[in-house]
Scaffold this motif. Structure first.
Motif, mmCIF file in Angstrom:
data_model
loop_
_atom_site.group_PDB
_atom_site.id
_atom_site.type_symbol
_atom_site.label_atom_id
_atom_site.label_comp_id
_atom_site.label_asym_id
_atom_site.label_seq_id
_atom_site.Cartn_x
_atom_site.Cartn_y
_atom_site.Cartn_z
ATOM 1 N N PHE A 195 0.836 -1.209 0.000
ATOM 2 C CA PHE A 195 0.000 0.000 0.000
ATOM 3 C C PHE A 195 0.870 1.257 0.000
ATOM 4 C CE2 PHE A 195 -2.740 -3.320 1.555
ATOM 5 C CZ PHE A 195 -3.897 -3.090 0.822
ATOM 6 N N LYS A 196 0.283 2.352 -0.468
ATOM 7 C CA LYS A 196 1.001 3.621 -0.474
ATOM 8 C C LYS A 196 1.205 4.110 0.949
ATOM 9 C CE LYS A 196 -0.304 5.098 -5.043
ATOM 10 N NZ LYS A 196 -1.184 5.814 -5.925
ATOM 11 N N GLU A 197 2.176 4.988 1.117
ATOM 12 C CA GLU A 197 2.398 5.647 2.414
ATOM 13 C C GLU A 197 1.142 6.445 2.780
ATOM 14 O OE1 GLU A 197 5.661 6.469 4.156
ATOM 15 O OE2 GLU A 197 5.977 4.469 3.307
ATOM 16 N N PRO A 198 0.864 6.588 4.093
ATOM 17 C CA PRO A 198 -0.233 7.501 4.439
ATOM 18 C C PRO A 198 0.127 8.907 3.940
ATOM 19 C CG PRO A 198 0.758 6.501 6.413
ATOM 20 C CD PRO A 198 1.548 6.024 5.245
ATOM 21 N N PRO A 199 -0.863 9.736 3.618
ATOM 22 C CA PRO A 199 -0.538 11.050 3.057
ATOM 23 C C PRO A 199 0.337 11.875 4.006
ATOM 24 C CG PRO A 199 -2.927 10.755 3.256
ATOM 25 C CD PRO A 199 -2.297 9.491 3.727
ATOM 26 N N ARG A 200 0.122 11.676 5.309
ATOM 27 C CA ARG A 200 0.952 12.421 6.271
ATOM 28 C C ARG A 200 0.852 11.726 7.622
ATOM 29 N NH1 ARG A 200 1.045 16.539 9.977
ATOM 30 N NH2 ARG A 200 3.015 17.672 9.911
ATOM 31 N N ILE A 201 2.015 11.586 8.292
ATOM 32 C CA ILE A 201 1.978 11.044 9.660
ATOM 33 C C ILE A 201 2.130 12.236 10.601
ATOM 34 C CG2 ILE A 201 3.163 9.548 11.324
ATOM 35 C CD1 ILE A 201 3.872 7.732 9.017
ATOM 36 N N PRO A 202 1.247 12.368 11.599
ATOM 37 C CA PRO A 202 1.311 13.561 12.465
ATOM 38 C C PRO A 202 2.689 13.735 13.107
ATOM 39 C CG PRO A 202 -0.673 12.292 12.891
ATOM 40 C CD PRO A 202 0.152 11.479 11.944
ATOM 41 N N ASP A 203 3.144 14.965 13.171
ATOM 42 C CA ASP A 203 4.418 15.246 13.848
ATOM 43 C C ASP A 203 4.343 14.666 15.250
ATOM 44 O OD1 ASP A 203 5.021 16.665 11.615
ATOM 45 O OD2 ASP A 203 4.502 18.629 12.474
ATOM 46 N N GLY A 204 5.431 14.152 15.699
ATOM 47 C CA GLY A 204 5.463 13.627 17.074
ATOM 48 C C GLY A 204 5.535 12.111 17.112
ATOM 49 N N PHE A 205 5.025 11.437 16.049
ATOM 50 C CA PHE A 205 5.167 9.970 16.027
ATOM 51 C C PHE A 205 6.618 9.630 15.703
ATOM 52 C CE2 PHE A 205 0.488 9.366 15.293
ATOM 53 C CZ PHE A 205 0.305 8.510 16.359
ATOM 54 N N ARG A 206 7.128 8.583 16.338
ATOM 55 C CA ARG A 206 8.509 8.154 16.084
ATOM 56 C C ARG A 206 8.513 6.642 15.896
ATOM 57 N NH1 ARG A 206 8.384 10.971 20.587
ATOM 58 N NH2 ARG A 206 8.896 9.211 21.930
ATOM 59 N N GLY A 207 9.643 6.180 15.352
ATOM 60 C CA GLY A 207 9.832 4.738 15.323
ATOM 61 C C GLY A 207 9.684 4.135 13.953
ATOM 62 N N PRO A 208 9.659 2.811 13.920
ATOM 63 C CA PRO A 208 9.678 2.142 12.629
ATOM 64 C C PRO A 208 8.435 2.493 11.816
ATOM 65 C CG PRO A 208 9.347 0.563 14.415
ATOM 66 C CD PRO A 208 9.523 1.916 15.040
ATOM 67 N N ASP A 209 8.642 2.536 10.564
ATOM 68 C CA ASP A 209 7.533 2.867 9.692
ATOM 69 C C ASP A 209 7.520 1.805 8.603
ATOM 70 O OD1 ASP A 209 5.594 4.097 8.299
ATOM 71 O OD2 ASP A 209 6.867 5.666 7.457
ATOM 72 N N GLN A 210 6.976 0.630 8.957
ATOM 73 C CA GLN A 210 6.990 -0.437 7.950
ATOM 74 C C GLN A 210 5.857 -0.202 6.967
ATOM 75 O OE1 GLN A 210 6.092 -4.519 8.827
ATOM 76 N NE2 GLN A 210 4.333 -4.071 10.112
#
Ligand SMILES: O=C1O[C@H](COP(=O)(O)O)[C@@H](O)[C@H](O)[C@H]1O
Length: 444
Positions: free
Chosen positions: A330-345
């Motif tokens: 699947f495509k990346e989400p359009p935007r991940i809210p600032d403040g989230f950290r860590g792996p992004d599988q």
């Protein structure tokens, strides 16, 4: 008399071959042991000088434990072997003489012999209701498939012609339909808006397994991609059919495949061919033939839903890992809210064709710090189907249900899709790479 009591005669042309022993007879044994099977008279025809006992033993070995079931034991008692040249009308007449009930003729033969056997059957004239069951490869090109289709329609109507693709008898492959069309949650995501790419991979650890006579003429592209993997692609991309009526369902498959083209239209950029080191020296291999044991092509499904999504189809032999799965990335989400950290599988839906499993990979807030993302996988096991794929295929034949067989126009479409690649490979426009046995394939 119920449908289950109506006697069937299964005539196997090419009965002494590898396919019959490895897949067809075990599938028949499992079907006969399943409980609702009809009585089946089995007639084997081949060029080998076998006596009745040798054939019976072969059938009994292939049936294994299933041979003890009532229906299977009856078949074992009655089965006969006929030494025959199946391209000769007189030999075919002898085979069909005295057949009980509905007849199914299974062509477990190379394409050229299948054509000759069909021509000979025109002279014989077939009893009303005879079904014709044809193994892959169905022809060797779009035009030879089209001419075989024309020949077959002189012998039987389309609904009695079963072109076998045993992947359509695999429970996981069929589960693609349940997954997509019996749930709300996946289907809206399947299309170019949300999908980045799709991989359909069937990598095998197995090598030739004594099948050089067939495989060296076919190669990985025709053996796996032109047939099985394109059927999987069709199931993944087709629109929801109105029903599982064979006509309706196979219209859906045909429409999906009509939209398929080579990605970018250039075989040099969209295909890879390779063979494992040492292949050319194996018994039965003609080194001059340049047969590939690994093929990869990238396809576009050029319709509204899928335009712009690359589909990579790959299959190879003698690889280090048996990876058999369709992976929807699947495509990346359009935007991940600032403040989230860590792996992004990446979010992926993986449909595995052995072991039969479904897995969904995504990220959630894991334990501990709520803003640190952790990768998770939701998994579901499918479990094996009631019958092995060839048992399922034969059930369709005996029940006159062509749902799980490939329609004539679809077989032609599948050749149409791979033909530009075959032409470029024949012209030497794409190099034949080499990979070590047990590796992950050719390195870029
Ligand atoms: O049709 C074929 O399929 C098998 C792989 O399918 P499986 O059901 O045996 O896993 C492949 O090994 C073979 O080369 C091909 O002809």
């Amino acid at each position: 008399m119920t449908k289950q009591d109506a006697t069937q005669t299964l005539v196997i042309l090419g009965a002494s071959g590898d396919l019959t022993a490895r897949l067809l007879l075990p599938g028949l044994g499992a079907l006969l042991a399943a409980g609702d099977a009809p009585p089946v008279t089995l007639v084997g025809a081949g060029t080998d000088e076998w006596d009745a006992e040798r054939w019976r033993e072969r059938v009994a070995t292939a049936f294994g434990e299933h041979g003890k079931a009532k229906r299977a034991a009856e078949t074992l008692d009655r089965t006969r072997y006929v030494r025959a040249d199946v391209t000769q009308p007189d030999d075919l007449r002898r085979l069909l003489d005295g057949a009980d009930g509905a007849i199914s003729i299974f062509f477990a033969l190379p394409p050229a012999v299948t054509v000759k056997a069909c021509e000979a059957l025109l002279d014989v004239g077939l009893p009303e209701g005879t079904r014709l069951v044809l193994e892959k490869p169905f022809g060797t090109s779009a035009s030879s498939a089209a001419s075989l289709n024309r020949l077959l329609t002189r012998l039987a109507p389309e609904e009695r012609i079963h072109r076998v693709d045993h992947f359509l008898g695999k429970s996981t492959v069929l589960n693609i339909l349940g997954l997509r069309f019996a749930n709300r949650i996946f289907e809206p995501l399947l299309g170019s808006e949300h999908v980045e790419s799709v991989d359909i991979v069937f990598d095998e650890e197995l090598a030739l397994e004594g099948r050089a006579g067939y495989y060296d003429k076919a190669g990985a592209l025709a053996d796996m991609i032109q047939s099985h993997l394109l059927q999987i692609l069709a199931l993944l991309t087709m629109e929801a059919p109105l029903s599982l009526d064979p006509q309706v369902f196979r219209d859906g498959i045909a429409e999906a495949l009509r939209a398929v083209r080579l990605w970018g239209g250039d075989p040099k950029a969209s295909s890879v061919r390779a063979r494992y080191a040492g292949y050319a020296g194996e018994a039965g291999v003609d080194p001059a033939r340049q047969t590939e044991t690994l093929a990869e092509i990238v396809l576009a499904v050029d319709n509204w839903r899928w335009a712009g999504v690359p589909f990579r189809l790959r299959s190879g032999k003698a690889l280090g890992t048996g990876r058999k799965e369709a992976v929807i990335l699947f495509k990346e989400p359009p935007r991940i809210p600032d403040g989230f950290r860590g792996p992004d599988q990446p979010d992926r839906l993986r449909i595995s064709f052995g072991p039969d499993r479904l897995a969904l990979d995504f990220d959630i807030n894991g334990p501990g710090d709520p803003f640190v993302l952790d990768p998770v996988t939701l998994e579901a096991e499918f479990g094996p189907g009631e019958l092995p794929p060839y048992g399922e295929v034969l059930r369709g034949v005996f029940e006159d249900d062509p749902l799980l067989s490939v329609r004539g126009d679809v077989a032609e479409q599948c050749w149409r899709i791979v033909e530009p690649v075959q032409a470029a490979w024949r012209a030497g426009e794409v190099p034949l790479l080499e990979y070590p046995v047990g590796s992950s394939g050719p390195q870029d």
